[in-house]
Design a protein around this motif. Sequence first.
Motif, PDB file in Angstrom:
ATOM      1  N   THR A  24       0.828  -1.207   0.000  1.00 22.96           N
ATOM      2  CA  THR A  24       0.000   0.000   0.000  1.00 22.96           C
ATOM      3  C   THR A  24       0.862   1.257   0.000  1.00 22.96           C
ATOM      4  OG1 THR A  24      -1.812  -1.110   1.152  1.00 22.96           O
ATOM      5  CG2 THR A  24      -1.767   1.289   1.252  1.00 22.96           C
ATOM      6  N   LEU A  25       1.928   1.234   0.792  1.00 22.15           N
ATOM      7  CA  LEU A  25       2.837   2.374   0.832  1.00 22.15           C
ATOM      8  C   LEU A  25       3.439   2.640  -0.541  1.00 22.15           C
ATOM      9  CD1 LEU A  25       4.496   4.503   2.415  1.00 22.15           C
ATOM     10  CD2 LEU A  25       6.169   2.688   2.875  1.00 22.15           C
ATOM     11  N   VAL A  26       3.816   1.578  -1.243  1.00 17.41           N
ATOM     12  CA  VAL A  26       4.468   1.736  -2.550  1.00 17.41           C
ATOM     13  C   VAL A  26       3.515   2.316  -3.572  1.00 17.41           C
ATOM     14  CG1 VAL A  26       5.528   0.491  -4.463  1.00 17.41           C
ATOM     15  CG2 VAL A  26       6.145  -0.095  -2.116  1.00 17.41           C
ATOM     16  N   TRP A  27       2.308   1.713  -3.691  1.00 23.76           N
ATOM     17  CA  TRP A  27       1.444   2.228  -4.762  1.00 23.76           C
ATOM     18  C   TRP A  27       0.774   3.551  -4.403  1.00 23.76           C
ATOM     19  CZ3 TRP A  27      -3.440   2.514  -2.997  1.00 23.76           C
ATOM     20  CH2 TRP A  27      -3.992   1.494  -2.229  1.00 23.76           C
ATOM     21  N   LYS A  28       0.672   3.880  -3.112  1.00 19.54           N
ATOM     22  CA  LYS A  28       0.160   5.222  -2.763  1.00 19.54           C
ATOM     23  C   LYS A  28       1.187   6.290  -3.127  1.00 19.54           C
ATOM     24  CE  LYS A  28      -1.710   8.098   0.911  1.00 19.54           C
ATOM     25  NZ  LYS A  28      -1.002   9.273   0.369  1.00 19.54           N
ATOM     26  N   LEU A  29       2.468   5.998  -2.869  1.00 19.98           N
ATOM     27  CA  LEU A  29       3.506   6.934  -3.286  1.00 19.98           C
ATOM     28  C   LEU A  29       3.487   7.126  -4.798  1.00 19.98           C
ATOM     29  CD1 LEU A  29       6.533   5.854  -1.051  1.00 19.98           C
ATOM     30  CD2 LEU A  29       5.211   7.970  -0.902  1.00 19.98           C
ATOM     31  N   GLY A  30       3.258   6.018  -5.537  1.00 23.92           N
ATOM     32  CA  GLY A  30       3.168   6.116  -6.985  1.00 23.92           C
ATOM     33  C   GLY A  30       2.004   6.966  -7.432  1.00 23.92           C
ATOM     34  N   ALA A  31       0.859   6.822  -6.758  1.00 26.10           N
ATOM     35  CA  ALA A  31      -0.319   7.626  -7.118  1.00 26.10           C
ATOM     36  C   ALA A  31      -0.071   9.103  -6.823  1.00 26.10           C
ATOM     37  CB  ALA A  31      -1.536   7.125  -6.349  1.00 26.10           C
ATOM     38  N   LEU A  46      -8.520   3.415  -2.056  1.00 26.48           N
ATOM     39  CA  LEU A  46      -8.029   2.041  -1.968  1.00 26.48           C
ATOM     40  C   LEU A  46      -7.248   1.815  -0.670  1.00 26.48           C
ATOM     41  CD1 LEU A  46      -6.840   1.106  -5.576  1.00 26.48           C
ATOM     42  CD2 LEU A  46      -8.877   0.341  -4.346  1.00 26.48           C
ATOM     43  N   VAL A  47      -6.557   2.853  -0.188  1.00 30.01           N
ATOM     44  CA  VAL A  47      -5.847   2.726   1.088  1.00 30.01           C
ATOM     45  C   VAL A  47      -6.839   2.380   2.188  1.00 30.01           C
ATOM     46  CG1 VAL A  47      -4.578   3.981   2.867  1.00 30.01           C
ATOM     47  CG2 VAL A  47      -3.943   4.239   0.470  1.00 30.01           C
ATOM     48  N   THR A  48      -7.960   3.105   2.225  1.00 32.53           N
ATOM     49  CA  THR A  48      -8.981   2.844   3.247  1.00 32.53           C
ATOM     50  C   THR A  48      -9.592   1.464   3.072  1.00 32.53           C
ATOM     51  OG1 THR A  48      -9.505   5.213   3.317  1.00 32.53           O
ATOM     52  CG2 THR A  48     -11.141   3.688   4.232  1.00 32.53           C
TER      53      THR A  48
END
Length: 206
Positions: A24-31, A46-48
């Motif tokens: 989650t950390l990786v793809w949130k940073l990407g977003a 999606l994080v929630t």
Amino acid sequence: MVYALLKAVHLFGVVLLVGNVIVTLVWKLGADRTGEPSVIAFGQRLVTLTDWWFTLGGVVLILIGGFGAAWVAGLDPFGVYWLFWGQVLFIISGLLWALILIPAQIRQARQANRFATTGLIPADYWRDARRWTWWGILAIVPLLGAIWIMIAKPTAVPAEPTDRLNRGKQEQIPRAWTVSTGLDGEHRGATAAYPTSIHLNESHLD
């Protein structure tokens, strides 16, 4: 069989929890790096969602499988050194999430709902995003430490050298009692000897 099943549940929970918080950390940073309000808002939703299904679900499975396996194995979860400190690290990570990360995450979710339609990302979102990222990385460290403790199972007392242990075991080996007999099979008495030793009394041949 029950112990193996509970241990599998525990490990599956670990995979869900640790795998989800890292990915989650990786793809949130990407977003966030795209700078696109719609993409960032979708990533924040999606994080929630994944936190409810995978992070919280993983915690529940860890608790059920871990305490259940300890109970079946007859282990005291708070009396065994490595079990106790594994739980301490787990709690530390949980406190970081509860006190810092989740509040920041809720604020980001509310901001994302607004800028998904307005297209304007406020400065408050980026400030919370940075806080969530760094504290999220810090919260992962205790989880990794807990995994190591569960695998290594360290004890409070350092292990003794191998030669000392072997010597101690040898000193505790009981002597076996072997029966002394004549060649004709008549009982002659019992003598102390190490295991597998045989004592033959051949005095009758004189």
